[in-house]
Design a protein around this motif. Structure first.
Motif, PDB file in Angstrom:
ATOM      1  N   GLU A  90       0.807  -1.214   0.000  1.00  0.00           N
ATOM      2  CA  GLU A  90       0.000   0.000   0.000  1.00  0.00           C
ATOM      3  C   GLU A  90       0.845   1.270   0.000  1.00  0.00           C
ATOM      4  OE1 GLU A  90      -3.173  -0.510  -0.502  1.00  0.00           O
ATOM      5  OE2 GLU A  90      -2.656  -2.634  -0.425  1.00  0.00           O
ATOM      6  N   ASN A  91       2.163   1.132   0.122  1.00  0.00           N
ATOM      7  CA  ASN A  91       3.024   2.300   0.087  1.00  0.00           C
ATOM      8  C   ASN A  91       3.065   2.876  -1.325  1.00  0.00           C
ATOM      9  OD1 ASN A  91       5.090   4.187   0.414  1.00  0.00           O
ATOM     10  ND2 ASN A  91       6.677   2.669  -0.023  1.00  0.00           N
ATOM     11  N   PRO A  92       2.700   4.159  -1.523  1.00  0.00           N
ATOM     12  CA  PRO A  92       2.660   4.722  -2.876  1.00  0.00           C
ATOM     13  C   PRO A  92       4.015   5.166  -3.410  1.00  0.00           C
ATOM     14  CG  PRO A  92       1.986   6.378  -1.295  1.00  0.00           C
ATOM     15  CD  PRO A  92       2.197   5.103  -0.506  1.00  0.00           C
ATOM     16  N   LEU A  93       5.060   5.110  -2.581  1.00  0.00           N
ATOM     17  CA  LEU A  93       6.363   5.649  -2.952  1.00  0.00           C
ATOM     18  C   LEU A  93       7.354   4.526  -3.238  1.00  0.00           C
ATOM     19  CD1 LEU A  93       8.309   8.082  -3.218  1.00  0.00           C
ATOM     20  CD2 LEU A  93       8.713   7.865  -0.749  1.00  0.00           C
ATOM     21  N   ALA A  94       8.015   4.578  -4.399  1.00  0.00           N
ATOM     22  CA  ALA A  94       9.049   3.612  -4.762  1.00  0.00           C
ATOM     23  C   ALA A  94      10.341   4.361  -5.050  1.00  0.00           C
ATOM     24  CB  ALA A  94       8.624   2.805  -5.981  1.00  0.00           C
ATOM     25  N   VAL A  95      11.358   4.105  -4.243  1.00  0.00           N
ATOM     26  CA  VAL A  95      12.656   4.762  -4.390  1.00  0.00           C
ATOM     27  C   VAL A  95      13.649   3.738  -4.927  1.00  0.00           C
ATOM     28  CG1 VAL A  95      14.509   6.001  -3.217  1.00  0.00           C
ATOM     29  CG2 VAL A  95      12.129   6.310  -2.483  1.00  0.00           C
ATOM     30  N   ALA A  96      14.244   4.020  -6.085  1.00  0.00           N
ATOM     31  CA  ALA A  96      15.210   3.121  -6.693  1.00  0.00           C
ATOM     32  C   ALA A  96      16.608   3.736  -6.643  1.00  0.00           C
ATOM     33  CB  ALA A  96      14.801   2.799  -8.129  1.00  0.00           C
ATOM     34  N   HIS A  97      17.520   3.165  -7.410  1.00  0.00           N
ATOM     35  CA  HIS A  97      18.923   3.555  -7.349  1.00  0.00           C
ATOM     36  C   HIS A  97      19.115   5.054  -7.589  1.00  0.00           C
ATOM     37  CE1 HIS A  97      23.250   3.019  -7.703  1.00  0.00           C
ATOM     38  NE2 HIS A  97      23.236   3.642  -8.864  1.00  0.00           N
ATOM     39  N   ASN A  98      18.548   5.579  -8.690  1.00  0.00           N
ATOM     40  CA  ASN A  98      18.734   6.996  -9.012  1.00  0.00           C
ATOM     41  C   ASN A  98      17.470   7.622  -9.602  1.00  0.00           C
ATOM     42  OD1 ASN A  98      18.789   5.572 -11.386  1.00  0.00           O
ATOM     43  ND2 ASN A  98      20.750   6.375 -12.096  1.00  0.00           N
ATOM     44  N   ALA A  99      16.332   7.036  -9.300  1.00  0.00           N
ATOM     45  CA  ALA A  99      15.040   7.546  -9.773  1.00  0.00           C
ATOM     46  C   ALA A  99      13.964   7.125  -8.788  1.00  0.00           C
ATOM     47  CB  ALA A  99      14.729   7.017 -11.173  1.00  0.00           C
ATOM     48  N   ASN A 100      12.781   7.740  -8.927  1.00  0.00           N
ATOM     49  CA  ASN A 100      11.677   7.448  -8.013  1.00  0.00           C
ATOM     50  C   ASN A 100      10.360   7.437  -8.784  1.00  0.00           C
ATOM     51  OD1 ASN A 100      13.525   8.210  -5.585  1.00  0.00           O
ATOM     52  ND2 ASN A 100      13.409  10.078  -6.795  1.00  0.00           N
ATOM     53  N   CYS A 101       9.381   6.720  -8.223  1.00  0.00           N
ATOM     54  CA  CYS A 101       8.021   6.764  -8.753  1.00  0.00           C
ATOM     55  C   CYS A 101       7.046   6.910  -7.591  1.00  0.00           C
ATOM     56  CB  CYS A 101       7.680   5.506  -9.558  1.00  0.00           C
ATOM     57  SG  CYS A 101       8.532   5.372 -11.154  1.00  0.00           S
ATOM     58  N   PHE A 102       5.894   7.530  -7.873  1.00  0.00           N
ATOM     59  CA  PHE A 102       4.895   7.778  -6.843  1.00  0.00           C
ATOM     60  C   PHE A 102       3.511   7.517  -7.419  1.00  0.00           C
ATOM     61  CE2 PHE A 102       1.960  10.764  -4.678  1.00  0.00           C
ATOM     62  CZ  PHE A 102       2.072  10.278  -3.378  1.00  0.00           C
ATOM     63  N   ARG A 103       2.722   6.709  -6.710  1.00  0.00           N
ATOM     64  CA  ARG A 103       1.350   6.430  -7.139  1.00  0.00           C
ATOM     65  C   ARG A 103       0.420   7.446  -6.497  1.00  0.00           C
ATOM     66  NH1 ARG A 103      -2.734   3.437  -4.997  1.00  0.00           N
ATOM     67  NH2 ARG A 103      -1.351   2.589  -3.389  1.00  0.00           N
ATOM     68  N   THR A 104      -0.299   8.175  -7.331  1.00  0.00           N
ATOM     69  CA  THR A 104      -1.172   9.238  -6.844  1.00  0.00           C
ATOM     70  C   THR A 104      -2.505   8.666  -6.361  1.00  0.00           C
ATOM     71  OG1 THR A 104      -2.298   9.673  -8.948  1.00  0.00           O
ATOM     72  CG2 THR A 104      -0.154  10.734  -8.593  1.00  0.00           C
ATOM     73  N   ARG A 105      -3.310   9.519  -5.740  1.00  0.00           N
ATOM     74  CA  ARG A 105      -4.627   9.096  -5.262  1.00  0.00           C
ATOM     75  C   ARG A 105      -5.567   8.749  -6.410  1.00  0.00           C
ATOM     76  NH1 ARG A 105      -5.919  13.344  -0.289  1.00  0.00           N
ATOM     77  NH2 ARG A 105      -4.235  12.614   1.101  1.00  0.00           N
ATOM     78  N   ALA A 106      -5.246   9.235  -7.609  1.00  0.00           N
ATOM     79  CA  ALA A 106      -6.053   8.931  -8.796  1.00  0.00           C
ATOM     80  C   ALA A 106      -5.544   7.684  -9.510  1.00  0.00           C
ATOM     81  CB  ALA A 106      -6.041  10.111  -9.758  1.00  0.00           C
TER      82      ALA A 106
END
Length: 442
Positions: A90-106
């Motif tokens: 359920e965590n919306p935040l994914a932190v990788a080696h040198n980039a990130n992604c975030f799942r929004t409420r939509a």
């Protein structure tokens, strides 16, 4: 239920024995091979001599997902030592080696940072980095995973597996080794519950909690008893239900329902916690009697939080001081860190470790770009845990190679700090930040 003790021939589960006779498996095995398979500590078929080629490694069916008798809501929560603990799905935040992604409420996913392998998911003819988050071309995402590598995994509303970014070792599960510059469907019919992204290999748990891995396997990190690379998901040997798992740079660790840690793969730095530095291609129990409720293996070291006491234990590589022991000597068994502190979350990376304390404070140590130093240009390592942000209210944190992002109560956007030369802070500029700053979401 899994049968945990070595068994005599007559006690092998009837359906499994019947199935093996039907497929002709037993006919192709010597009597000694049959007895070896029967005497495994967990009744499972774990090696090529003991497995049907058309089946995933570990063919014995197991009971349903870890749910503590129905008290935990898998996959949002896993049963660990009779506790219901978050799985991380359920965590919306994914932190990788040198980039990130975030799942929004939509249910969109926005990504930012380095893009040399397509990890921002915007197509092949795009810039090598993005300092401002960009949305992916879908809006039906329910889960996002990042880790030690330069790729991401995600689940859509039908629990299908998608991946994008670096795929030279088959870590996206697409059946090939071609990099993917947009989200690409994995080659599997499984319905997934929780994903675990790593560097070179990845793993995921299905709706029953069974663990599958794919990608690079030179160290045995897939847990299938060999070093053969797999570009599609394959079942980890023993077919057991795992509560939680984590994937790093060549090794994998997982926790059973009673909180026991197991690891396999690369062990040059002692990251398997076995008391030696020899690699393992099958799951092996960590040398400890301590039960854990959470673990992270996103680098060349592993850290885990103890059940009940919430104490932190780490082992493995200690360059940059990322174990938090005050020195740079590796440890090949679990070692207690900051004994007076209590933790609710820990996240490891190639160069650092970060965690959230029971007081909801964000702490980091190791490479100084992540540690919240007022002088971000100072390369001095931080070899003991230190508070990275002066405020409280943190509930999620993730550590990349040279940056950190987290989530804080009352702030809808992630906050990032550390090195920003590849846009990984999401500030719209390619600059470093010593303290947490909100990401400029679209």
């Amino acid at each position: 239920m899994l049968m945990r003790a070595p068994l005599a021939l007559h006690s092998w589960p009837h359906q499994t024995w019947k199935q093996s006779r039907k497929t002709g498996l037993l006919k192709r095995m010597r009597p000694q091979q049959i007895l070896e398979c029967m005497g495994l500590a967990v009744v499972a078929i774990v090696a090529s001599a003991c497995s049907e080629p058309a089946l995933a490694v570990g063919v014995i069916t197991v009971d349903g997902p870890p749910d503590c008798g129905g008290r935990c809501a898998w996959p949002a929560e896993a049963c660990v030592a009779e506790l219901c603990v978050p799985t991380g799905r359920e965590n919306p935040l994914a932190v990788a080696h040198n980039a990130n992604c975030f799942r929004t409420r939509a249910d969109n996913i926005a990504c930012w940072g380095a893009n040399e392998w397509g990890q921002i998911g915007q197509g092949s003819d795009m810039p090598v980095s993005y300092a401002t988050p960009r949305l992916l071309p879908r809006n039906d995402w329910i889960s996002i995973a990042g880790g030690a590598g330069t790729n991401f995994l995600a689940l859509d509303r039908t629990n299908r597996l998608w991946g994008w970014g670096l795929n030279s070792e088959g870590a996206l599960g697409t059946g090939d080794t071609t990099n993917k510059f947009v989200p690409t469907l994995a080659k599997t019919s499984l319905k997934w519950a929780v994903l675990h992204a790593g560097s070179g290999h990845s793993c995921g748990q299905d709706q029953r909690g069974r663990l599958y891995c794919w990608g690079r396997n030179v160290n045995g990190e897939l847990g299938i008893g060999s070093q053969a690379r797999r570009t599609e998901p394959v079942g980890v040997a023993n077919g057991r239900v795992w509560s939680l798992a984590s994937v790093g740079w060549g090794h994998t660790c997982a926790i059973t329902q009673d909180g026991s840690p197991w690891c396999w793969g690369r062990n040059t730095e002692g990251q398997l916690g076995l008391g030696h530095n020899d690699q393992r291609s099958l799951p092996e129990p960590v040398m400890t009697t301590i039960k854990f409720q959470q673990l992270s293996a996103h680098g060349l070291h592993t850290c885990a939080i103890e059940v009940g006491t919430q104490r932190l234990w780490c082992w493995g590589d200690n360059r940059d001081g990322k174990l938090g022991t005050g020195d740079q000597q590796l440890r090949n068994v679990p070692t207690l860190i900051a004994p007076t502190q209590r933790w609710i979350q820990v996240r490891t990376s190639r160069a650092s470790t970060c965690g959230i304390t029971a007081e909801r404070q964000a702490w980091c140590w190791g490479g100084n770009y992540q540690a919240g130093s007022p002088d971000v240009e100072d390369p001095t390592d931080v070899m003991l845990p230190m508070q990275a942000s002066p405020d409280n209210g943190w509930h999620e944190i993730g550590s990349g190679h040279s940056h950190v992002c987290g989530m804080k109560e009352g702030v809808d956007a992630p906050l990032c700090w550390g090195r920003g030369s590849e846009g990984q802070l999401g500030q719209g500029e390619f600059r470093d930040e010593p303290l947490p700053m909100p990401v400029l979401l679209p």
